[in-house]
Design a protein around this motif. Structure first.
Motif, PDB file in Angstrom:
ATOM      1  N   GLY A  71      31.518  66.921  45.239  1.00 38.14           N
ATOM      2  CA  GLY A  71      32.074  66.265  44.069  1.00 38.14           C
ATOM      3  C   GLY A  71      31.216  65.123  43.577  1.00 38.14           C
ATOM      4  O   GLY A  71      30.092  64.901  44.048  1.00 38.14           O
ATOM      5  N   ARG A  72      31.760  64.363  42.637  1.00 39.59           N
ATOM      6  CA  ARG A  72      31.093  63.222  42.028  1.00 39.59           C
ATOM      7  C   ARG A  72      31.651  61.932  42.627  1.00 39.59           C
ATOM      8  O   ARG A  72      32.851  61.655  42.514  1.00 39.59           O
ATOM      9  CB  ARG A  72      31.308  63.230  40.510  1.00 39.59           C
ATOM     10  N   PHE A  73      30.784  61.128  43.249  1.00 41.24           N
ATOM     11  CA  PHE A  73      31.180  59.849  43.840  1.00 41.24           C
ATOM     12  C   PHE A  73      30.623  58.738  42.963  1.00 41.24           C
ATOM     13  O   PHE A  73      29.399  58.656  42.759  1.00 41.24           O
ATOM     14  CB  PHE A  73      30.649  59.723  45.265  1.00 41.24           C
ATOM     15  N   GLY A  74      31.508  57.897  42.411  1.00 48.73           N
ATOM     16  CA  GLY A  74      31.067  56.889  41.457  1.00 48.73           C
ATOM     17  C   GLY A  74      31.484  55.480  41.843  1.00 48.73           C
ATOM     18  O   GLY A  74      32.509  55.257  42.488  1.00 48.73           O
ATOM     19  N   LEU A  75      30.669  54.519  41.426  1.00 52.73           N
ATOM     20  CA  LEU A  75      30.971  53.099  41.562  1.00 52.73           C
ATOM     21  C   LEU A  75      30.815  52.471  40.192  1.00 52.73           C
ATOM     22  O   LEU A  75      29.736  52.502  39.596  1.00 52.73           O
ATOM     23  CB  LEU A  75      30.037  52.429  42.562  1.00 52.73           C
ATOM     24  N   GLN A  76      31.907  51.899  39.669  1.00 58.14           N
ATOM     25  CA  GLN A  76      31.914  51.332  38.321  1.00 58.14           C
ATOM     26  C   GLN A  76      32.174  49.837  38.374  1.00 58.14           C
ATOM     27  O   GLN A  76      33.096  49.375  39.040  1.00 58.14           O
ATOM     28  CB  GLN A  76      32.992  52.017  37.474  1.00 58.14           C
ATOM     29  N   LEU A  77      31.348  49.082  37.640  1.00 58.97           N
ATOM     30  CA  LEU A  77      31.516  47.637  37.503  1.00 58.97           C
ATOM     31  C   LEU A  77      31.754  47.341  36.031  1.00 58.97           C
ATOM     32  O   LEU A  77      31.000  47.801  35.171  1.00 58.97           O
ATOM     33  CB  LEU A  77      30.270  46.889  37.988  1.00 58.97           C
ATOM     34  N   ARG A  78      32.802  46.555  35.712  1.00 58.94           N
ATOM     35  CA  ARG A  78      33.104  46.210  34.325  1.00 58.94           C
ATOM     36  C   ARG A  78      33.519  44.753  34.220  1.00 58.94           C
ATOM     37  O   ARG A  78      34.100  44.192  35.161  1.00 58.94           O
ATOM     38  CB  ARG A  78      34.175  47.135  33.739  1.00 58.94           C
ATOM     39  N   HIS A  79      33.206  44.136  33.075  1.00 55.10           N
ATOM     40  CA  HIS A  79      33.501  42.715  32.872  1.00 55.10           C
ATOM     41  C   HIS A  79      33.909  42.496  31.413  1.00 55.10           C
ATOM     42  O   HIS A  79      33.428  43.179  30.497  1.00 55.10           O
ATOM     43  CB  HIS A  79      32.276  41.868  33.210  1.00 55.10           C
ATOM     44  N   ASP A  80      34.787  41.541  31.208  1.00 55.35           N
ATOM     45  CA  ASP A  80      35.261  41.179  29.872  1.00 55.35           C
ATOM     46  C   ASP A  80      34.113  40.571  29.067  1.00 55.35           C
ATOM     47  O   ASP A  80      33.562  39.534  29.440  1.00 55.35           O
ATOM     48  CB  ASP A  80      36.414  40.189  30.004  1.00 55.35           C
ATOM     49  N   ILE A  81      33.746  41.205  27.949  1.00 54.66           N
ATOM     50  CA  ILE A  81      32.671  40.678  27.102  1.00 54.66           C
ATOM     51  C   ILE A  81      33.213  40.094  25.801  1.00 54.66           C
ATOM     52  O   ILE A  81      32.446  39.690  24.937  1.00 54.66           O
ATOM     53  CB  ILE A  81      31.619  41.766  26.788  1.00 54.66           C
ATOM     54  N   HIS A  82      34.541  40.056  25.680  1.00 53.59           N
ATOM     55  CA  HIS A  82      35.175  39.510  24.469  1.00 53.59           C
ATOM     56  C   HIS A  82      35.820  38.153  24.723  1.00 53.59           C
ATOM     57  O   HIS A  82      36.363  37.532  23.818  1.00 53.59           O
ATOM     58  CB  HIS A  82      36.213  40.501  23.948  1.00 53.59           C
ATOM     59  N   GLY A  83      35.777  37.691  25.975  1.00 57.26           N
ATOM     60  CA  GLY A  83      36.286  36.362  26.297  1.00 57.26           C
ATOM     61  C   GLY A  83      37.788  36.237  26.307  1.00 57.26           C
ATOM     62  O   GLY A  83      38.315  35.150  26.048  1.00 57.26           O
ATOM     63  N   VAL A  84      38.514  37.311  26.629  1.00 54.65           N
ATOM     64  CA  VAL A  84      39.973  37.254  26.666  1.00 54.65           C
ATOM     65  C   VAL A  84      40.456  36.887  28.071  1.00 54.65           C
ATOM     66  O   VAL A  84      41.026  35.813  28.281  1.00 54.65           O
ATOM     67  CB  VAL A  84      40.595  38.594  26.211  1.00 54.65           C
ATOM     68  N   HIS A  85      40.257  37.745  29.039  1.00 54.16           N
ATOM     69  CA  HIS A  85      40.673  37.403  30.408  1.00 54.16           C
ATOM     70  C   HIS A  85      39.516  36.857  31.242  1.00 54.16           C
ATOM     71  O   HIS A  85      39.730  36.260  32.298  1.00 54.16           O
ATOM     72  CB  HIS A  85      41.300  38.614  31.113  1.00 54.16           C
ATOM     73  N   LYS A  86      38.270  37.077  30.804  1.00 54.38           N
ATOM     74  CA  LYS A  86      37.057  36.535  31.417  1.00 54.38           C
ATOM     75  C   LYS A  86      36.875  36.985  32.863  1.00 54.38           C
ATOM     76  O   LYS A  86      36.201  36.319  33.653  1.00 54.38           O
ATOM     77  CB  LYS A  86      37.064  35.005  31.343  1.00 54.38           C
ATOM     78  N   GLY A  87      37.477  38.107  33.211  1.00 54.38           N
ATOM     79  CA  GLY A  87      37.399  38.602  34.577  1.00 54.38           C
ATOM     80  C   GLY A  87      36.625  39.892  34.696  1.00 54.38           C
ATOM     81  O   GLY A  87      36.014  40.376  33.736  1.00 54.38           O
TER      82      GLY A  87
END
Length: 333
Positions: A129-145
């Motif tokens: 199968g497909r094993f994935g690692l995803q990193l995401r961050h707030d770029i609109h400055g709403v929750h900043k997390g």
């Protein structure tokens, strides 16, 4: 999606993760799911639009847009932007009736906004199968997390069907978890004490199915279960530690002929023989009578309100649903 839901557009899984055919499609998805937040409503339903493109280098999945920076038989690296939908206000969950959240509701007087997140996902492709690692961050400055997702999925394929079991583990930073699940000091009351969420975790299991009818009609279903852990469960505005979801989708693929404008491979943007249209318009607000407008006597100075627009369009297909109706992609400002 309705605020307080467990899911986002990315969880609908209407697209084959290996699809690179360069097809555009439009459709809709019906979602029945459990609500995570406390309140009178325990289940929600929603009908959401779908708009997708599955290109060799670029992809669009309704609220997610990105670029396959690396894509080969073993590895895939995607850079993307995603419209994250988790906000709520006094009208959330009650939009079917137009009612406002009642005074005794746990979320009364609270408001959280949606945002745009940017991220990168690394995927290892194997026979398991497909094993994935995803990193995401707030770029609109709403929750900043930020959020980290570990994902696995395997697609089983037939002539016109696919079955995709999947699993996911998510970790939310303190900023993101506290923004959506915490209670601020100025929001506290007798039934809802102030609360700070240090971080959040969740895991999910599901299975998605996709079926193609006459090539252009794409049907999909996704059954999922998600459970929450960590500080989220102690929040006074969270009542469910888990939830299920049923998602039914339909997409129509335009499937127009891919004719290159010049030598080389077809490219929708730069090597496409299909016609392109550019439309510009300018207008103003006026109290001039309609008859006077027809006579060319227009006075825009009295209200001093103006509007200008530009639209760029490209033909996708010269027939839709076998009818002599053209399908166009249009972007405007």
């Amino acid at each position: 999606l309705m605020a307080g839901s467990v899911w986002s557009f990315g969880d609908l899984r209407t697209l084959d993760p290996e699809d690179r055919r360069g097809e555009w499609s439009v459709g809709f998805a019906y979602i029945l799911e459990d609500v995570t937040y406390a309140g009178e409503q325990r289940e929600s339903t929603d009908l959401v639009p779908l708009f997708t493109y599955s290109g060799k280098h670029l992809f669009l999945d309704s609220t997610d847009f990105g670029w396959h920076a690396i894509d080969n038989a073993q590895w895939q690296v995607d850079i993307f932007a995603s419209y994250f939908i988790e906000g709520y206000n006094d009208h959330s969950f009650f939009n079917e009736t137009g009612s406002v959240r009642p005074p005794q509701d746990a979320l009364k007087g609270m408001e959280r906004k949606n945002t745009v997140e940017g991220g990168v996902e690394l995927t290892r492709k194997t026979i398991l199968g497909r094993f994935g690692l995803q990193l995401r961050h707030d770029i609109h400055g709403v929750h900043k997390g930020s959020e980290v997702r570990g994902r696995w999925a395997r697609v089983f394929r037939g002539d016109n069907w696919q079955l995709e079991p999947w699993a996911e583990y998510s970790w939310l930073s303190s900023d993101k978890a506290d923004y959506y699940f915490g209670v601020r000091e100025d929001e506290a009351n007798d039934q809802r004490p102030a609360f700070v969420v240090d971080s959040g975790r969740s895991w999910a299991l599901g299975v998605a199915g996709r079926y193609s009818v006459a090539k252009q009609h794409q049907l999909s279903v996704n059954l999922a279960y998600r459970a929450y852990d960590g500080g989220l469960l102690d929040s006074p505005i969270v009542s469910n530690d888990s939830g299920t979801s049923v998602q039914l989708g339909y997409r129509y693929e335009f499937a127009g002929d891919k004719i290159p404008r010049q030598d080389g491979d077809f490219n929708f943007l730069i090597n496409n023989a299909r016609p392109t249209s550019v439309r510009m318009a300018y207008g103003c607000t006026t109290e001039t009578k309609f008859v006077e407008i027809l006579q060319g006597d227009i006075n825009c100075a009295d209200l001093d309100s103006n509007l200008a627009s530009i639209f760029v369009s490209r033909q996708l297909s010269d027939r839709v649903l076998t009818l002599p109706v053209e399908g166009w992609l249009q972007l405007g400002l």
